[in-house]
Design an enzyme around this catalytic site. Structure first.
Site, PDB file in Angstrom:
ATOM      1  N   HIS A  31      73.990  81.488  76.695  1.00  0.00           N
ATOM      2  CA  HIS A  31      72.712  81.526  75.992  1.00  0.00           C
ATOM      3  C   HIS A  31      72.942  81.743  74.503  1.00  0.00           C
ATOM      4  O   HIS A  31      74.013  82.153  74.075  1.00  0.00           O
ATOM      5  CB  HIS A  31      71.791  82.610  76.570  1.00  0.00           C
ATOM      6  CG  HIS A  31      72.383  83.980  76.557  1.00  0.00           C
ATOM      7  ND1 HIS A  31      73.278  84.426  77.505  1.00  0.00           N
ATOM      8  CD2 HIS A  31      72.216  85.010  75.692  1.00  0.00           C
ATOM      9  CE1 HIS A  31      73.626  85.676  77.230  1.00  0.00           C
ATOM     10  NE2 HIS A  31      73.001  86.045  76.131  1.00  0.00           N
ATOM     11  N   CYS A  66      72.755  92.342  65.787  1.00  0.00           N
ATOM     12  CA  CYS A  66      72.949  91.177  66.639  1.00  0.00           C
ATOM     13  C   CYS A  66      71.890  91.185  67.724  1.00  0.00           C
ATOM     14  O   CYS A  66      71.401  92.244  68.113  1.00  0.00           O
ATOM     15  CB  CYS A  66      74.342  91.140  67.236  1.00  0.00           C
ATOM     16  SG  CYS A  66      74.874  92.678  67.955  1.00  0.00           S
ATOM     17  N   GLU A 113      77.824  83.972  75.309  1.00  0.00           N
ATOM     18  CA  GLU A 113      76.925  83.621  74.225  1.00  0.00           C
ATOM     19  C   GLU A 113      77.475  82.548  73.302  1.00  0.00           C
ATOM     20  O   GLU A 113      78.666  82.500  73.017  1.00  0.00           O
ATOM     21  CB  GLU A 113      76.593  84.878  73.396  1.00  0.00           C
ATOM     22  CG  GLU A 113      75.836  85.897  74.221  1.00  0.00           C
ATOM     23  CD  GLU A 113      75.321  87.065  73.433  1.00  0.00           C
ATOM     24  OE1 GLU A 113      74.344  87.669  73.900  1.00  0.00           O
ATOM     25  OE2 GLU A 113      75.886  87.398  72.374  1.00  0.00           O
TER      26      GLU A 113
END
Length: 179
Positions: A31, A66, A113
Site C-alpha cells: 500500500h 510518516c 509499503e
C-alpha cells in the site's frame, strides 16, 4: 465509525483498491505511504521518537513524520496534513524519491509499503501531538549515523532504508556501509 483506509498499489504504484489500514497490515498487502524528512538551516535532521502507544515500532526513533495517504488524497496533501497533526507545524515539501520495503513486526503486523519520501526545511517552533510523538530532536547526519551504529534497534526499519537514500540525494558523503 469509519476506520481509516489505505490505498493498495502495484509494485509500480498503480492504485488497485483500498482496504482498512489494520487489515492491510495484518495481510501484508502493498500500500501507498510516505515519509517526511525535515532539516534545519544548520543541516540537522529532525527525528521523532514514536509514541509508546503506536501499533508498531513504539518508542523507536525515525524521520519527522510518516503515514498513509487517504483515498483521493495526493501525497503532498497527506504529508502536509500529517506533519501538522504529528509535529504541529507545516512547511514547503518536495518529493525526492520513492522505494518499496517490507517489514514483519513481532506483533504479527506487516508493513509492506510503497513509500514516497519528501523533504522540507524548517527552523520554527515544534508542537508535537503526545499521542503520536514521545520525543523529538534535531541531530546532524553524522550524529544520527553514529547512534544508529551503536543502537540500531532504536530506529524504525524504514528509517534504516530511507536515511542513506536521503543523504545520497543531499550529496552528503555518507554510504549505506556507514549505517
Amino acid at each position: 465509525m469509519n476506520l481509516p483506509e489505505v490505498i493498495l498499489v502495484t509494485e509500480s504504484d498503480e492504485p488497485i483498491g483500498t482496504m482498512e489500514k489494520m487489515e492491510a497490515h495484518r495481510k501484508g498487502l502493498l500500500h501507498r505511504a510516505f515519509s517526511v524528512f525535515i532539516m534545519n538551516d544548520a543541516g540537522d535532521i529532525l527525528l521523532q521518537q514514536r509514541a509508546l502507544g503506536k501499533y508498531h515500532s513504539p518508542g523507536l526513533w525515525t524521520n519527522a513524520c510518516c503515514s498513509h495517504q487517504l483515498p483521493g488524497e495526493t501525497t503532498l496533501d497527506a504529508a502536509h496534513r500529517r506533519l501538522m497533526e504529528e509535529m504541529g507545524f507545516d512547511c514547503p515539501l518536495e518529493e525526492i524519491f520513492a522505494f518499496t520495503y517490507r517489514t514483519v513486526f513481532d506483533n504479527g503486523l506487516i508493513e509492506h509499503e510503497f513509500d514516497h519520501v519528501l523533504i522540507g526545511y524548517y527552523n520554527g517552533a515544534i508542537n508535537p501531538d503526545s499521542e503520536e510523538v514521545k520525543d523529538y530532536r534535531y541531530m546532524s547526519p553524522s550524529q544520527i549515523l553514529e547512534l544508529m551504529a551503536r543502537e540500531p534497534d532504536s530506529f524504525t526499519s524504514w528509517f534504516h532504508l530511507a536515511l542513506p537514500k536521503v543523504l545520497k540525494y543531499l550529496n552528503l558523503s555518507v554510504t549505506t556501509a556507514d549505517v
